[in-house]
Design an enzyme around this catalytic site. Structure first.
Site: not given
Ligand code: ADE
Ligand code: ZN
Length: 340
Positions: A20, A22, A200, A203, A281-282
């Site tokens: 997971h 991005h 997703h 969350e 994630d990011d």
């Molecule tokens: N795009 C990038 N990170 C995200 C996240 N945590 N939730 C939804 N969209 C995203």
């Molecule tokens: Zn994500």
């Protein structure tokens, strides 16, 4: 498992996969400023420090606003290549052997960047990383759920010539108010074209969105899935199906899904028999790549080496690699645990 190594060194060295991630969320401020300069783009922040100060989010939307702004400096194929290679070099140092990477084409095509520019840049970096570092990878194309289904459908059409490079489609961006049911048709079409599906769900959004992702989008994995815990029957269904949930501890902390890491539900999820993995994630925005996610959640929840081993094993087993590739990586994991 022997016991002479610290849990920190065990975490850093254990072979693992990222499921997971991005790619636009790996865009580090230093590289962002460098690429902005070479593209003659002025960022609205004067310095790297000022930009980093803005990384203080109260919720998902707060983060997304900044994340979409950051991606605006990506113009040329080389920019997408540099961002992707830089992420792969980072994970090479963290013993991540395999990565399944989301990209958000609509962020770029809506600004007039060609789909081919985006995917060629990313894909060439994946090919080079395989050759130079042995990292394997898969690409997952996400639809932005704050946009409409027609836009997603156009994006799916643009992706068809690159079908062999993309294993699955996904669904990301602002969750609340944008349920999976809005994207039933485009996911149906994607499945007809041979793509796997993920989404997703849960969350920030309710457990019901997880049900919709399962029943309407026919997903093979749920991204996040934390809110499943609100619904005991859903938990039972996810356990019974052994549906992977790609959980992101530091993301959940930075986006206020949990108030502190000590209250993260990962351990409860494992105890209930949910099929969870740990992911970043990011990472450029949330203060940690994969190892930092494992390290910090281990400390906060007092996870054992056996828990870490299970999370790493799940990461390979829940991947979209074929059975022989999975076996190879699982064998590497077994070799590692014999020494440790
Ligand atoms: N795009 C990038 N990170 C995200 C996240 N945590 N939730 C939804 N969209 C995203
Ligand atoms: Zn994500």
């Amino acid at each position: 498992m022997k016991n002479q190594f610290s849990i920190e060194s065990f975490i850093k060295k254990i072979p693992k996969a990222e499921l997971h991630l991005h790619i636009e969320g790996t865009f580090e401020p230093e590289l962002m400023f460098k690429i902005a300069k070479r593209n003659n783009i002025k960022l609205r922040y004067q310095s790297i420090e000022e930009l980093k100060e803005a990384y203080n989010f109260s919720n998902l939307q707060d983060f997304l606003d900044i994340y979409y702004q950051g991606a605006e400096v990506l113009i040329k194929e080389q920019d997408f290549y540099d961002m992707t290679l830089s992420y792969l070099e980072k994970i090479y140092s963290q013993n991540v052997l395999h990565a399944e990477i989301f990209f958000d084409p609509q962020i770029h095509t809506d600004r007039g960047i060609k789909f081919s520019t985006v995917i060629n840049g990313i894909y060439n970096a994946l090919v080079d990383a395989k050759e130079k570092m042995g990292i394997t990878s898969k690409l997952i194309m996400c639809f932005l759920r704050h946009l409409d289904e027609e836009s997603a459908m156009r994006t799916l059409k643009q992706a068809l010539p690159y079908k062999d490079w993309i294993i699955a489609v996904g669904l990301d961006s602002s969750e609340i108010g944008n349920p999976p049911s809005r994207f039933k048709k485009v996911f149906e079409q994607a499945r007809k074209e041979g793509f796997l599906t993920v989404a997703h769900a849960g969350e920030e959004g309710p457990a019901e969105y997880i049900r919709e992702a399962l029943n309407l989008l026919k997903v093979s994995r749920i991204d996040h899935g934390n809110r499943a815990l609100d619904d005991e029957n859903l938990v039972m269904e996810l356990v019974q199906k052994q549906m992977p949930l790609t959980v992101c501890p530091l993301s959940n902390l930075k986006l206020a899904v949990v108030d502190k890491l000590e209250n993260h539900p990962l351990k409860i999820m494992m105890k209930k028999g949910l099929y969870v993995t740990v992911n970043s994630d990011d990472p450029a925005y949330f203060g940690g790549y994969l190892n930092e996610n494992y390290l910090e959640v281990q400390k906060a929840l007092n996870l054992t080496k056996d828990d870490i081993y299970k999370l790493a094993r799940n990461s390979f087993q829940a991947s979209f690699l074929d059975e022989s590739e999975k076996r190879k990586l699982l064998d590497e994991l077994e070799e590692f645990t014999k020494q440790y």
